[in-house]
Design an enzyme around this catalytic site. Sequence first.
Site, short mmCIF file in Angstrom:
data_model
loop_
_atom_site.label_atom_id
_atom_site.label_comp_id
_atom_site.label_asym_id
_atom_site.label_seq_id
_atom_site.Cartn_x
_atom_site.Cartn_y
_atom_site.Cartn_z
N HIS A 133 69.75 -53.84 -1.20
CA HIS A 133 68.81 -54.53 -2.10
C HIS A 133 68.90 -56.05 -1.96
O HIS A 133 67.91 -56.76 -2.18
CB HIS A 133 69.11 -54.16 -3.55
N ASP A 169 68.27 -44.40 0.61
CA ASP A 169 68.95 -45.35 -0.27
C ASP A 169 68.74 -44.88 -1.70
O ASP A 169 67.97 -43.95 -1.97
CB ASP A 169 68.38 -46.76 -0.06
N SER A 170 69.37 -45.57 -2.63
CA SER A 170 69.18 -45.25 -4.04
C SER A 170 67.81 -45.67 -4.55
O SER A 170 67.37 -45.20 -5.60
CB SER A 170 70.26 -45.94 -4.89
N THR A 230 76.78 -48.25 -0.85
CA THR A 230 77.60 -47.47 -1.76
C THR A 230 77.81 -46.06 -1.22
O THR A 230 78.92 -45.53 -1.24
CB THR A 230 76.95 -47.42 -3.16
N GLU A 242 64.96 -53.83 -7.95
CA GLU A 242 64.15 -52.63 -8.18
C GLU A 242 62.93 -52.93 -9.04
O GLU A 242 61.90 -52.26 -8.92
CB GLU A 242 65.01 -51.56 -8.87
N CYS A 265 74.94 -54.63 -0.02
CA CYS A 265 73.97 -53.76 -0.69
C CYS A 265 72.62 -54.06 -0.06
O CYS A 265 72.25 -55.24 0.07
CB CYS A 265 73.95 -54.01 -2.19
N CYS A 293 72.36 -47.32 2.53
CA CYS A 293 72.94 -47.59 1.21
C CYS A 293 74.42 -47.81 1.40
O CYS A 293 75.15 -46.90 1.82
CB CYS A 293 72.69 -46.40 0.28
#
Length: 273
Positions: free
Chosen positions: A185, A11-12, A76, A151, A183, A74
């Site tokens: 997150h 993931d990011s 995206t 984050e 997402c 992720c």
Amino acid sequence: MNRYRPIGLYDSGIGGLTVVREVFAQLPAENVVYFGDTARVPYGCRQPSELISFNREIMTFMMQQGVKLVLVACNTSCAVALGALRAEFPIPIIGLIDAGAQTAVEAGRRIGVIATEATIKSRAHERAIHQIAPDREVLGLACPTLVPLVESGRWQGKEAFETVYEAIHPLINLKLDALIFGCTHFPHLVPIVSEILGPQVRLIDPARQAVSNVRRYLSMNRLANVGEPKGENRFYVSGEPAPFQFLANHLFAGTVGRVESIALPFPNVSSIA
């Protein structure tokens, strides 16, 4: 392919840990290699060409780790790069968007999606849902402020509530049947989202169905590491490891050991037999 090899997830940042949590729950015998691209988070504001380049780098790293399958944790990346990755890399690559669509169409006719700007712009969820059920109404909303919130570890409290409310309040009066967390997150914010939208809206974390899809694939292809001793899970990041390790241990009750920072571009790491 050796069934004792790990599953790769990336993931990011820390969002993909919500998917790792589901892997631990559904596939407790499997070993995991996780990469969080914390030096380049967030992904949602980046151009598709840049995102595809990032994903290629990470997939190359996963191949070097000898993974038997990659679950792209992720949305995206799934929306923008999944097709290119599947065409270029010779291992199974499973995404989240189809998994979310599978679950959402069972929840009702009016489906909301909250995600990054890049994911909403791609309309990937809308296409996936309409492939299954063309009559569903899909309402997407970009929420760019929520990834930085998560984050930073600010998942609770007044600031978190105000930030989430500001991001999703356009959905309040839309009479949604379901809301997809587009997402990884965002599942960290389930209590707040539920409080804002009310219990009548079913909140869908695609991770559960996606990991179920992984479990089915491993079983059908005799790649499941069922009942074997579990090895050490490995966590890597592209940025500073300490913040990631702190939040990961908060999520996994202190069970995450060493987190290694990998410099970009990635070094040539020996694969696991």
